[in-house]
Motif scaffolding. Structure first.
Motif, mmCIF file in Angstrom:
data_model
loop_
_atom_site.group_PDB
_atom_site.id
_atom_site.type_symbol
_atom_site.label_atom_id
_atom_site.label_comp_id
_atom_site.label_asym_id
_atom_site.label_seq_id
_atom_site.Cartn_x
_atom_site.Cartn_y
_atom_site.Cartn_z
ATOM 1 N N SER A 38 0.851 -1.189 0.000
ATOM 2 C CA SER A 38 0.000 0.000 0.000
ATOM 3 C C SER A 38 0.881 1.231 0.000
ATOM 4 O O SER A 38 1.950 1.229 0.620
ATOM 5 C CB SER A 38 -0.900 -0.002 1.245
ATOM 6 N N TRP A 39 0.469 2.264 -0.720
ATOM 7 C CA TRP A 39 1.213 3.514 -0.708
ATOM 8 C C TRP A 39 0.268 4.699 -0.841
ATOM 9 O O TRP A 39 -0.889 4.546 -1.239
ATOM 10 C CB TRP A 39 2.282 3.545 -1.793
ATOM 11 N N PHE A 41 -1.569 7.446 -2.402
ATOM 12 C CA PHE A 41 -1.987 7.679 -3.784
ATOM 13 C C PHE A 41 -2.235 9.160 -4.052
ATOM 14 O O PHE A 41 -2.154 9.630 -5.175
ATOM 15 C CB PHE A 41 -3.271 6.872 -4.037
ATOM 16 N N HIS A 179 -4.856 6.120 0.177
ATOM 17 C CA HIS A 179 -3.879 5.058 -0.047
ATOM 18 C C HIS A 179 -4.407 4.087 -1.099
ATOM 19 O O HIS A 179 -5.603 3.792 -1.137
ATOM 20 C CB HIS A 179 -3.599 4.296 1.243
ATOM 21 N N LEU A 180 -3.515 3.582 -1.924
ATOM 22 C CA LEU A 180 -3.851 2.554 -2.904
ATOM 23 C C LEU A 180 -3.323 1.220 -2.404
ATOM 24 O O LEU A 180 -2.115 1.058 -2.200
ATOM 25 C CB LEU A 180 -3.242 2.886 -4.263
ATOM 26 N N PRO A 188 -4.338 -2.836 -8.633
ATOM 27 C CA PRO A 188 -5.174 -2.213 -7.588
ATOM 28 C C PRO A 188 -6.164 -3.188 -6.969
ATOM 29 O O PRO A 188 -6.824 -3.954 -7.672
ATOM 30 C CB PRO A 188 -5.899 -1.092 -8.348
ATOM 31 N N LEU A 191 -9.010 1.443 -2.776
ATOM 32 C CA LEU A 191 -8.580 2.766 -2.331
ATOM 33 C C LEU A 191 -9.047 2.946 -0.895
ATOM 34 O O LEU A 191 -10.187 2.604 -0.558
ATOM 35 C CB LEU A 191 -9.179 3.874 -3.208
#
Length: 199
Positions: A38-39, A41, A179-180, A188, A191
């Motif tokens: 996860s990061w 977005f 976060h994605l 993906p 979200l």
């Protein structure tokens, strides 16, 4: 904010996790794959304390102010609402979850004219302290009615060919990290909007 493609052939579930002082986060799931990473977005700026999750194509059918049935509500709020209701003959609505006095299902022109008279009364020097809300029966009115009636301050209505979800942030306006979540292949999964704020 960057863009990603999301499934358009089905309804996407939106879930929320409660925190100590409101929602902790909301999540829009694209599939059931396990999350591998996860990061951040982007960041979502919110006015009027509400999130709206909507198919962009449905927005072309959205009526924000124009009443769909030619009707509108006019409701009273605030400290001296009972006094103003007596002066203008506004009935008690008996809805403590929303408003106590006002008129519902008026022809929109009648509601507008009545609103002008009430506004003039409010602006008189030394007059009563109150507010009022003009609510034309638009898509926005339908949505806010669903939100007000919900225990979780969230509602869904159908617009065009899509379901639209509105949910109150529970913490007011602000900027919220998005976060994605991705799977092991970097595709993906969801979200996630972080809402809880650390002091």
């Amino acid at each position: 904010m960057a863009q990603i493609e999301v499934p358009a052939d089905r309804t996407l579930p939106v879930t929320a996790v409660p925190g100590e002082d409101g929602w902790q986060h909301m999540r829009i799931a694209f599939n059931d794959s396990p999350v591998a990473d996860s990061w951040v977005f982007g960041e979502l700026g919110v006015d009027h304390a509400r999130f709206v999750f909507v198919d962009a194509d449905a927005l072309s059918c959205w009526e924000h102010l124009r009443p769909l049935d030619g009707l509108a509500d006019l409701v009273l709020l605030g400290r001296d609402q009972e006094q103003v209701a007596a002066e203008f003959g506004a009935p008690r609505l008996g809805d403590p979850a929303d408003v106590e006095y006002g008129w519902v299902d008026l022809p929109v022109k009648d509601a507008y004219q009545r609103g002008l008279a009430i506004e003039q009364r409010r602006n008189e020097p030394g007059g009563p302290k109150f507010a009022f809300d003009f609510r034309p029966h638009s898509h926005h009115w339908q949505m806010m009615r669903a939100v007000r009636e919900s225990d979780h301050e969230a509602g869904v209505i159908r617009v065009g060919e899509a379901d639209i979800l509105m949910a109150m942030t529970s913490v007011g306006d602000g900027f919220f990290p998005v976060h994605l979540d991705v799977d092991a292949d970097g595709l993906p999964v969801a979200l996630r909007i972080d809402i809880a704020r650390e002091d």
